[in-house]
Design a protein around this motif. Structure first.
Motif, PDB file in Angstrom:
ATOM      1  N   ASN A 174     109.064  68.896   7.450  1.00 56.62           N
ATOM      2  CA  ASN A 174     108.289  69.787   8.337  1.00 56.62           C
ATOM      3  C   ASN A 174     108.963  70.031   9.679  1.00 56.62           C
ATOM      4  O   ASN A 174     108.298  70.363  10.666  1.00 56.62           O
ATOM      5  N   LEU A 175     110.288  69.882   9.734  1.00 59.07           N
ATOM      6  CA  LEU A 175     111.010  70.258  10.948  1.00 59.07           C
ATOM      7  C   LEU A 175     110.973  71.777  11.103  1.00 59.07           C
ATOM      8  O   LEU A 175     110.734  72.492  10.137  1.00 59.07           O
ATOM      9  N   GLU A 198     106.320  65.564   4.381  1.00 53.66           N
ATOM     10  CA  GLU A 198     105.157  65.309   5.224  1.00 53.66           C
ATOM     11  C   GLU A 198     103.923  66.075   4.761  1.00 53.66           C
ATOM     12  O   GLU A 198     102.836  65.841   5.261  1.00 53.66           O
ATOM     13  N   SER A 199     104.096  67.001   3.830  1.00 57.83           N
ATOM     14  CA  SER A 199     102.961  67.793   3.345  1.00 57.83           C
ATOM     15  C   SER A 199     103.333  68.385   1.990  1.00 57.83           C
ATOM     16  O   SER A 199     104.424  68.153   1.470  1.00 57.83           O
ATOM     17  N   ASP A 225     101.062  59.800   1.456  1.00 56.27           N
ATOM     18  CA  ASP A 225      99.847  60.397   2.047  1.00 56.27           C
ATOM     19  C   ASP A 225      99.619  61.823   1.543  1.00 56.27           C
ATOM     20  O   ASP A 225      99.459  62.777   2.332  1.00 56.27           O
ATOM     21  N   ASP A 226      99.622  61.984   0.228  1.00 55.04           N
ATOM     22  CA  ASP A 226      99.301  63.263  -0.424  1.00 55.04           C
ATOM     23  C   ASP A 226     100.362  64.342  -0.249  1.00 55.04           C
ATOM     24  O   ASP A 226     100.125  65.506  -0.587  1.00 55.04           O
ATOM     25  N   ASP A 231     107.553  71.653  -4.434  1.00 61.56           N
ATOM     26  CA  ASP A 231     108.067  72.980  -4.085  1.00 61.56           C
ATOM     27  C   ASP A 231     109.583  73.077  -4.071  1.00 61.56           C
ATOM     28  O   ASP A 231     110.140  74.176  -4.194  1.00 61.56           O
ATOM     29  N   ILE A 232     110.283  71.960  -3.898  1.00 57.11           N
ATOM     30  CA  ILE A 232     111.749  72.074  -3.784  1.00 57.11           C
ATOM     31  C   ILE A 232     112.446  71.967  -5.139  1.00 57.11           C
ATOM     32  O   ILE A 232     113.653  72.155  -5.228  1.00 57.11           O
TER      33      ILE A 232
END
Length: 489
Positions: A174-175, A198-199, A225-226, A231-232
């Motif tokens: 999430n940078l 992170e998400s 944490d979920d 996606d990658i």
């Protein structure tokens, strides 16, 4: 008349001291040439400086401040940021130019710790100016580490040509998108990539950066944490034949795993999940054949035993290292039947499974090292093999190449000094003769006494070390290489 070694010879010698930093420090005061060579190596990766000592952290920061260009120093002064430097003179060396490893978080943490009473805006300003200086001075950066942490950073990462040689990137997903966009423009030859998710959302810029790589060999994905790496996965397609080492870390069982089957040249696979069970997505992998796979580790939670057994049936013959934090009789038998070329093994045997240890020793004729648990686990109320049983099996059944035994005591060690010496005598008389490396793994969580807490045992160990029968050492649980994790810096 003194004889001075040529600088290229000194350079080559000092390179071997890179991990021996105390010796490099002592070389600083010999003469200017030795100092220059030592400084260049010491500053190659400043993350290795022990900054737990605030004096060291302050010294690093003041040195970096002294290296700042005048316009940056003026900017800090105008914003009332006052940091003492060791001297008003110019630095003896261009320290920053020596750096090959840059950790944004390391720099920011030093700034925040040393300037703990300053306003957050001033801390950010110092960090930004130092990072800009690195960007202007480093002509060839090899490793870059950048994650979000509790010292929140919010600045525009500078674009600099030194990134063209970047071979290792460790970052958070999430940078800011412009960070990944800048890297995509110049960085196409990553060898190692580690991403902390992170998400569930992954930016298109990060996906593009991954898809543009042509030499990606080592991939680490971490999701807690979920968060998810789902996606990658399409972006990995271009590197599916290049990746040889894959490390997956998470805390739940529904993270996608089927993409692993596309990595046809996989040599090393670490599967480390703190929570979850069954891992149904691993079911698709049990039938995949990885012809080059040599290292397989299951830390903590594992897929269903039947999935692992089928996986070993298809891939066990090539394995050289296998580590699993759980086991049963059927799985132990699969190891013996399908993993005949193992050199290193960690598996847990319950107190009724001594025959399984013997079977593995007999079938795995190339085994050199094994790690076992001994005692009782108070967490799951289970008993494991006793040290006496393990010692006897090692002497009688371990193969000719066997030379290392690691023991982790889950409770008190009940081995007597007589039994310990009897084991050493038996090993001494074994043919062929080999020095045995005996490693005791200590854990602060385990309050039980281990083998070396008995003075008589220590004397016996020293006796047989002096006789050249054994090599002995104790290590902390965190130091155990079998449990080693890749940690973001």
């Amino acid at each position: 008349m003194t004889c001075q070694l040529p600088s290229d010879c000194l350079n080559e010698i000092f390179e071997y001291l890179e991990e021996d930093r105390s010796t490099l420090y002592s070389c600083l005061s010999v003469n200017h040439l030795w100092c220059e060579i030592s400084v260049r190596i010491l500053w190659r990766n400043i993350c290795k400086f022990k900054t737990e000592n605030n004096i060291v952290a302050s010294s690093i920061l003041s040195t970096l401040i002294s290296c700042l260009p005048n316009e940056s120093k003026k900017l800090l002064y105008e914003n009332k940021v006052f940091i003492l430097t060791p001297t008003s003179k110019l630095p003896l060396f261009n320290y920053v130019a020596f750096c090959k490893v840059l950790s944004i978080n390391f720099i920011n943490e030093i700034v925040c710790n040393v300037l703990k009473d300053e306003l957050l805006s001033r801390k950010r300003l110092v960090t930004e100016e130092i990072i800009k200086m690195f960007a202007n001075q480093i002509y060839s950066l090899k490793k870059l580490f950048y994650h979000n942490d509790y010292y929140y950073l919010n600045f525009s990462f500078p674009y600099f040509p030194g990134l063209r040689d970047l071979s290792e990137l460790r970052c958070a997903s999430n940078l800011p998108s412009n960070f990944f966009n800048q890297l995509s423009q110049i960085c196409r030859n990553l060898h190692t990539l580690s991403i902390d998710f992170e998400s569930n959302y992954t930016s298109n810029e990060l996906k593009e950066l991954i898809s543009l790589q042509s030499n990606l060999k080592i991939l680490t994905l971490s999701a807690y944490d979920d968060a998810s790496w789902k996606d990658i996965i399409p972006a990995l397609k271009n590197n599916s034949n290049a990746i040889t080492k894959l490390y997956l870390y998470g805390d739940k069982s529904d993270l996608p795993l089927s993409f692993v089957g596309l990595l046809s040249n996989l040599q090393e696979f670490i599967f480390s999940f703190m929570d979850g069970h069954h891992f149904e997505d691993f079911k698709a992998l049990q039938h995949v054949k990885f012809s080059n796979l040599q290292t397989l580790k299951f830390s903590y939670q594992c897929p269903r035993p039947e999935y692992i057994m089928k996986f070993l049936e298809n891939n066990g013959k090539n394995l050289k290292k296998f580590f699993i934090g759980d086991c049963n009789r059927e799985l132990s038998l699969s190891i013996a039947n399908f993993c005949s070329n193992l050199k290193s093994l960690f598996v847990i045997f319950k107190n009724s499974e001594l025959d399984m240890l013997k079977t593995i020793f007999i079938n795995c004729k190339y085994l050199e090292s094994i790690k076992v648990w001994c005692g009782k686990s108070y967490f799951v109320n289970e008993y494991f093999l006793s040290e006496e049983e393990v010692f006897e099996a090692v002497v009688k059944y371990s193969p000719n190449n066997f030379c290392e035994l690691k023991i982790y005591n889950t409770s008190h060690s009940y081995i007597s000094s007589e039994d310990l010496e009897s084991f050493f005598i038996s090993w001494k008389n074994r043919i062929p003769k080999k020095i045995l490396s005996l490693v005791i793994i200590k854990d602060e969580v385990n309050i039980g006494l281990n083998l070396v807490d008995c003075e008589e045992n220590v004397e016996i160990i020293e006796k047989y070390e002096n006789l050249g029968v054994i090599k002995f050492r104790t290590i902390d649980y965190e130091e155990d290489k079998d449990e080693e994790e890749l940690i973001f810096q």
